[in-house]
Design a protein around this motif. Structure first.
Motif, PDB file in Angstrom:
ATOM      1  N   VAL A 187      25.448  65.645  21.685  1.00 30.27           N
ATOM      2  CA  VAL A 187      25.107  64.352  22.514  1.00 30.27           C
ATOM      3  C   VAL A 187      24.489  63.350  21.566  1.00 30.27           C
ATOM      4  O   VAL A 187      24.929  62.062  21.453  1.00 30.27           O
ATOM      5  CB  VAL A 187      24.352  64.559  23.553  1.00 30.27           C
ATOM      6  CG1 VAL A 187      24.196  63.416  24.447  1.00 30.27           C
ATOM      7  CG2 VAL A 187      24.834  65.547  24.575  1.00 30.27           C
ATOM      8  N   MET A 188      23.776  63.561  20.430  1.00 31.19           N
ATOM      9  CA  MET A 188      22.975  62.588  19.785  1.00 31.19           C
ATOM     10  C   MET A 188      24.158  62.037  18.852  1.00 31.19           C
ATOM     11  O   MET A 188      24.014  60.615  18.774  1.00 31.19           O
ATOM     12  CB  MET A 188      22.090  63.197  18.576  1.00 31.19           C
ATOM     13  CG  MET A 188      20.906  63.761  19.408  1.00 31.19           C
ATOM     14  SD  MET A 188      19.922  64.503  17.965  1.00 31.19           S
ATOM     15  CE  MET A 188      18.623  65.634  19.068  1.00 31.19           C
ATOM     16  N   MET A 213      24.510  64.857  31.139  1.00 25.41           N
ATOM     17  CA  MET A 213      24.414  65.803  29.766  1.00 25.41           C
ATOM     18  C   MET A 213      23.023  66.379  29.892  1.00 25.41           C
ATOM     19  O   MET A 213      22.826  67.505  29.645  1.00 25.41           O
ATOM     20  CB  MET A 213      24.037  64.723  28.896  1.00 25.41           C
ATOM     21  CG  MET A 213      25.092  63.700  28.579  1.00 25.41           C
ATOM     22  SD  MET A 213      26.842  64.180  29.145  1.00 25.41           S
ATOM     23  CE  MET A 213      27.196  65.342  27.661  1.00 25.41           C
ATOM     24  N   GLY A 214      21.709  65.503  30.416  1.00 21.22           N
ATOM     25  CA  GLY A 214      20.637  66.430  30.782  1.00 21.22           C
ATOM     26  C   GLY A 214      19.743  66.890  29.568  1.00 21.22           C
ATOM     27  O   GLY A 214      18.514  66.658  29.822  1.00 21.22           O
ATOM     28  N   THR A 215      20.209  67.192  28.326  1.00 20.54           N
ATOM     29  CA  THR A 215      19.643  67.454  27.250  1.00 20.54           C
ATOM     30  C   THR A 215      18.396  66.109  26.908  1.00 20.54           C
ATOM     31  O   THR A 215      19.163  65.101  26.413  1.00 20.54           O
ATOM     32  CB  THR A 215      20.379  68.001  26.137  1.00 20.54           C
ATOM     33  OG1 THR A 215      19.535  67.606  25.097  1.00 20.54           O
ATOM     34  CG2 THR A 215      21.545  67.300  26.003  1.00 20.54           C
ATOM     35  N   THR A 216      17.322  66.394  27.224  1.00 22.44           N
ATOM     36  CA  THR A 216      16.504  65.220  26.926  1.00 22.44           C
ATOM     37  C   THR A 216      16.201  64.640  25.627  1.00 22.44           C
ATOM     38  O   THR A 216      16.470  63.514  25.401  1.00 22.44           O
ATOM     39  CB  THR A 216      14.878  65.228  27.441  1.00 22.44           C
ATOM     40  OG1 THR A 216      14.770  66.230  28.235  1.00 22.44           O
ATOM     41  CG2 THR A 216      14.095  64.384  27.430  1.00 22.44           C
ATOM     42  N   SER A 217      16.354  65.496  24.573  1.00 23.02           N
ATOM     43  CA  SER A 217      16.589  64.965  23.150  1.00 23.02           C
ATOM     44  C   SER A 217      17.876  64.459  22.880  1.00 23.02           C
ATOM     45  O   SER A 217      18.111  63.152  22.348  1.00 23.02           O
ATOM     46  CB  SER A 217      16.306  65.844  22.159  1.00 23.02           C
ATOM     47  OG  SER A 217      16.831  67.292  22.786  1.00 23.02           O
ATOM     48  N   GLY A 218      18.778  64.803  23.242  1.00 22.81           N
ATOM     49  CA  GLY A 218      20.202  64.506  23.248  1.00 22.81           C
ATOM     50  C   GLY A 218      20.567  63.177  23.900  1.00 22.81           C
ATOM     51  O   GLY A 218      21.113  62.098  23.207  1.00 22.81           O
ATOM     52  N   VAL A 237      16.371  60.266  34.487  1.00 22.08           N
ATOM     53  CA  VAL A 237      16.982  61.348  35.056  1.00 22.08           C
ATOM     54  C   VAL A 237      16.990  62.803  34.441  1.00 22.08           C
ATOM     55  O   VAL A 237      16.815  63.784  34.767  1.00 22.08           O
ATOM     56  CB  VAL A 237      18.439  60.850  35.459  1.00 22.08           C
ATOM     57  CG1 VAL A 237      19.314  62.088  36.410  1.00 22.08           C
ATOM     58  CG2 VAL A 237      18.501  59.568  36.087  1.00 22.08           C
ATOM     59  N   ALA A 238      17.289  62.520  32.919  1.00 24.26           N
ATOM     60  CA  ALA A 238      17.242  63.686  32.124  1.00 24.26           C
ATOM     61  C   ALA A 238      16.141  64.580  32.314  1.00 24.26           C
ATOM     62  O   ALA A 238      16.106  65.607  32.182  1.00 24.26           O
ATOM     63  CB  ALA A 238      17.473  63.363  30.994  1.00 24.26           C
TER      64      ALA A 238
ATOM     65  N   VAL B  76      12.509  59.055  17.587  1.00 25.85           N
ATOM     66  CA  VAL B  76      13.644  60.004  17.863  1.00 25.85           C
ATOM     67  C   VAL B  76      14.278  60.375  16.666  1.00 25.85           C
ATOM     68  O   VAL B  76      14.792  61.467  16.428  1.00 25.85           O
ATOM     69  CB  VAL B  76      14.767  59.177  18.712  1.00 25.85           C
ATOM     70  CG1 VAL B  76      16.136  59.730  18.722  1.00 25.85           C
ATOM     71  CG2 VAL B  76      14.106  59.179  20.178  1.00 25.85           C
ATOM     72  N   VAL B  77      14.109  59.515  15.599  1.00 21.36           N
ATOM     73  CA  VAL B  77      14.699  60.059  14.215  1.00 21.36           C
ATOM     74  C   VAL B  77      13.799  61.221  13.649  1.00 21.36           C
ATOM     75  O   VAL B  77      14.260  62.003  13.089  1.00 21.36           O
ATOM     76  CB  VAL B  77      14.535  58.692  13.313  1.00 21.36           C
ATOM     77  CG1 VAL B  77      14.821  59.405  11.885  1.00 21.36           C
ATOM     78  CG2 VAL B  77      15.505  57.620  13.588  1.00 21.36           C
ATOM     79  N   ALA B  78      12.456  61.227  13.745  1.00 15.32           N
ATOM     80  CA  ALA B  78      11.521  62.195  13.281  1.00 15.32           C
ATOM     81  C   ALA B  78      12.008  63.495  14.098  1.00 15.32           C
ATOM     82  O   ALA B  78      12.373  64.601  13.579  1.00 15.32           O
ATOM     83  CB  ALA B  78      10.102  61.832  13.525  1.00 15.32           C
ATOM     84  N   MET B  79      12.503  63.389  15.481  1.00 13.25           N
ATOM     85  CA  MET B  79      12.706  64.388  16.291  1.00 13.25           C
ATOM     86  C   MET B  79      14.002  65.160  15.995  1.00 13.25           C
ATOM     87  O   MET B  79      14.075  66.258  15.919  1.00 13.25           O
ATOM     88  CB  MET B  79      12.655  63.952  17.854  1.00 13.25           C
ATOM     89  CG  MET B  79      13.105  64.984  18.646  1.00 13.25           C
ATOM     90  SD  MET B  79      13.805  64.490  20.387  1.00 13.25           S
ATOM     91  CE  MET B  79      15.500  63.855  19.807  1.00 13.25           C
TER      92      MET B  79
END
Lengths: 262, 128
Positions: A187-188, A213-218, A237-238, B76-79
């Protein structure tokens, strides 16, 4: 003096003790390189942050190769880069995500609330059943393993939570985590490339995207690399998605599998 | 003062996370936080709007919040740099297919579902 220099890169050494500060420098360097070198190189087709995220993922992979099987946190497993684990950890991530809500339009949220909710329900069920079907194809034909791997395709947190609730075997739990991490990384990387195709250019679509998609980090990274103004809508929403998945995967969705696969 | 902006954010964050934890507990989900950040975001929108209406939200306080929202991409980049990429690759074809297919089909949901809310105008172009 000599000892100071020889332990500089090790645990409790100079860089480790300056962890967070050094992380600022590292991320700054990655972003500078992405914006100043990669973006012109690719003729301004993608956002600089998309390159920065991909470079960071490659570094995480390289660090994993270096550290070996004990590694779990990418570059954060190396003592001198441990500050990255703090900077990119859940606390800073959530605080920064939340700050993006400042200036978000409450009317947009209300307007697309239903779409976001529907996307979350359908997105969870779809990822779950597709993951379960793939598990079945690869010989995991019992309902518990299918549900655990299916839950992993929801997010890499829902997978092990479901596995623990259903007492799945540890190799199945590992598979489910892997499926979830693949989703989040995909997703990222893919979101900025296909944003135009799926109409991801307005707050309403971002809300649906966050739910689907849901994946918070993605979602967080994918939207950041597409258009940072969309982040608050998708992220909001995520953040409900993982909790929702933990709720329905080991219960309702698992029972539907149990009927057919025992 | 700048710190006031951060303090308001922190209060919203703590309240939201606490609410999310409580919701998780009430639903019997051990250790799961249900929508904590989402609640925090709602609180932040509501509180800052109220304060701005009463002219109690200073420019300095605002700059504290804006700093964090522009700090978001570096975080986010660090993540990304601390993801367990090895685990993703080690799962083999089963994990790869489950992850990829699950993602691709969910991408396809976005367009039809977002048309539910009526036609949406894209955000205006902006210079980076």
């Amino acid at each position: 003096m000599q000892e100071y220099f020889s332990t500089m890169f090790a645990e409790k050494g100079f860089f480790h003790l300056q962890g967070l500060v050094f992380a600022f420098l590292c991320v700054g360097a990655i972003m500078w390189f992405s914006y100043k070198v990669m973006v012109p190189l690719f003729k301004h087709k993608l956002h600089g942050s998309a390159f920065a995220i991909v470079i960071a993922l490659i570094l995480a992979w390289a660090a994993g190769m270096l550290v070996g099987p004990t590694g779990k946190k990418g570059i954060g497993d190396i003592a001198m880069f441990s500050g990255m684990a703090l900077m990119g950890g859940a606390m800073f991530r959530d605080f920064a995500i939340m700050s993006t809500a400042y200036g978000a339009d409450l009317r947009e949220l209300k307007k697309a609330g239903l779409g976001g909710f529907l996307a979350m329900v359908i997105g969870t069920a779809m990822a779950f059943y597709i993951g379960a079907a793939v598990a079945w194809l690869y010989g995991y034909t019992d309902a518990v393993s299918m549900a655990t791997i299916g839950a992993g395709a929801v997010t890499f947190i829902v997978g092990p939570v479901t596995g623990a609730a259903l007492k799945a075997s540890s190799d199945v739990v590992a598979l489910s985590i892997a499926a979830g991490v693949i989703k989040s990384v995909l997703v990222m990387v893919v979101t900025p490339m296909i944003a135009k195709m799926i109409g991801l250019n307005n707050p309403g679509a971002a809300i649906v995207f966050g739910g689907a998609m849901g994946t918070t980090s993605g979602v967080a990274a994918g939207l950041a690399a597409t258009d940072a103004r969309l982040v608050p809508y998708g992220a909001m929403v995520a953040t409900f998605y993982t909790g929702f998945g933990c709720l329905v995967c080991p219960s309702i969705l698992y029972f539907t599998l149990k009927i057919f696969f025992g | 003062m700048l710190i006031n902006g951060l303090a308001i954010m922190a209060a919203c964050m703590l309240a939201g996370t606490f609410l999310g934890d409580m919701l998780g507990l009430m639903l019997g989900l051990k250790g799961a936080n249900v929508g904590g950040v989402g609640f925090a975001m709602l609180f932040l929108i509501l509180v800052t709007n109220k304060l701005k209406d009463k002219k109690l939200f200073s420019k300095a306080a605002e700059s504290g919040v804006l700093f964090w929202s522009s700090f978001y991409i570096p975080v986010v980049v660090a993540m990304a740099a601390i993801q367990n990429v090895q685990a993703a690759l080690k799962g083999g074809m089963a994990a790869l297919l489950a992850g990829v297919l699950g993602t691709v089909f969910c991408f396809l949901l976005v367009k039809p579902l977002s048309s539910l809310g009526g036609k949406q105008e894209p955000l205006p172009q902006f210079a980076e």
